[in-house]
Design an enzyme around this catalytic site. Structure first.
Site, PDB file in Angstrom:
ATOM      1  N   SER A   1     -10.395  24.198  -1.595  1.00  0.00           N
ATOM      2  CA  SER A   1     -10.460  24.233  -0.136  1.00  0.00           C
ATOM      3  C   SER A   1     -11.899  24.394   0.350  1.00  0.00           C
ATOM      4  O   SER A   1     -12.758  24.937  -0.333  1.00  0.00           O
ATOM      5  CB  SER A   1      -9.614  25.385   0.400  1.00  0.00           C
ATOM      6  OG  SER A   1      -8.279  25.253  -0.010  1.00  0.00           O
ATOM      7  N   GLN A   2     -12.104  23.936   1.567  1.00  0.00           N
ATOM      8  CA  GLN A   2     -13.392  24.045   2.247  1.00  0.00           C
ATOM      9  C   GLN A   2     -13.695  25.533   2.504  1.00  0.00           C
ATOM     10  O   GLN A   2     -12.812  26.269   2.941  1.00  0.00           O
ATOM     11  CB  GLN A   2     -13.241  23.301   3.570  1.00  0.00           C
ATOM     12  CG  GLN A   2     -14.460  23.187   4.406  1.00  0.00           C
ATOM     13  CD  GLN A   2     -14.100  22.666   5.803  1.00  0.00           C
ATOM     14  OE1 GLN A   2     -12.946  22.384   6.099  1.00  0.00           O
ATOM     15  NE2 GLN A   2     -15.098  22.551   6.642  1.00  0.00           N
TER      16      GLN A   2
END
Ligand code: SAH
Length: 223
Positions: A72-73
């Site tokens: 994930s970012q």
């Protein structure tokens, strides 16, 4: 030898600078929980991606981790952690979608215990190794289907889902403790919203927060 030392030094300096730059960027984007930001600052995201991608680990972007999945970012990891913790400290948190184990490692430094469910065995095994290497011991892993949660250890004070669900899984609502908070992306394809659902004395309150982009929450465990 001197050459190698220089190289190591160089990499270290670069990553320290780029790490600071990432934290600054998250602040600029409105993330304000100092504890969450501090945990992101000290968590070595480059250890959660392939070596070939390590130089991009402190960009604020999702990156491939194999099996059509992504780490994930950082913005999203920080944002979801912040939402989970917004009403106070949490002791039992379930995570659906271990993936690389990065969000797991962040959570494990913010709450007492993390119960992390992943459907892809090889991703889970690698995540386990990384957390062991970091000596993070308050995490237990389950290979299984996140749609079902982890009923045997319920209820949880917090649940975080790091893949997008077409609907909010009923099992996750059932496994939420009174006052418990569920942070989950809901939708599909281009239309996905991050939601916060809180278990109230009577029923649930639902809040839509922002548009997001996640890989789908799929069905069933995969060897
Ligand atoms: N938080 C992770 C994100 C990984 S991407 C990270 O930062 O690395 C989403 C993850 O959810 C993938 O690993 C995928 O295999 C997993 N996943 C998808 N559907 C699932 C399901 N039904 N149960 C458990 N895990 C699931």
């Amino acid at each position: 030898m001197r050459h190698r030392d220089n190289q190591h030094h160089g990499i270290g300096m670069t990553s320290q600078r780029t790490r600071e730059r990432l934290i600054q960027r998250l602040c600029d984007e409105g993330l304000a929980n100092a504890q969450v930001l501090e945990v992101l600052r000290r968590t070595p995201r480059h250890l959660f991606v392939d070596e070939a991608l390590a130089h991009r680990a402190y960009e604020d972007t999702a990156l491939p981790i194999g099996h059509n999945q992504t780490i994930s970012q950082p913005y999203m990891v920080a944002r979801m952690s912040e939402l989970l913790l917004a009403a106070g400290p949490l002791d039992k948190v379930m995570e659906i979608g271990t993936g690389s184990g990065y969000q797991t490692a962040v959570l494990a430094q913010l709450v007492e215990r993390v119960f992390s469910v992943e459907r892809i065995k090889v991703l889970q095994d690698r995540a386990k190794e990384r957390l062991q290497a970091l000596d993070q011991r308050n995490v237990v892993f389950r290979w299984g289907d996140g749609w079902e949660g982890w009923p045997a250890l319920a209820p949880y004070n917090g649940i975080i889902v790091t893949a997008v669900a077409t609907d909010v899984p009923q099992a996750l609502l059932d496994q939420l403790a009174p006052g418990g908070r569920l942070v989950i992306p809901v939708g599909s394809g281009d239309v996905q919203q991050l939601m916060l659902i809180v278990r109230e004395e009577q029923g649930f309150s639902r809040h839509i927060l922002e548009s997001v982009r996640f890989v789908p929450l799929l069905n069933g465990p995969l060897a």
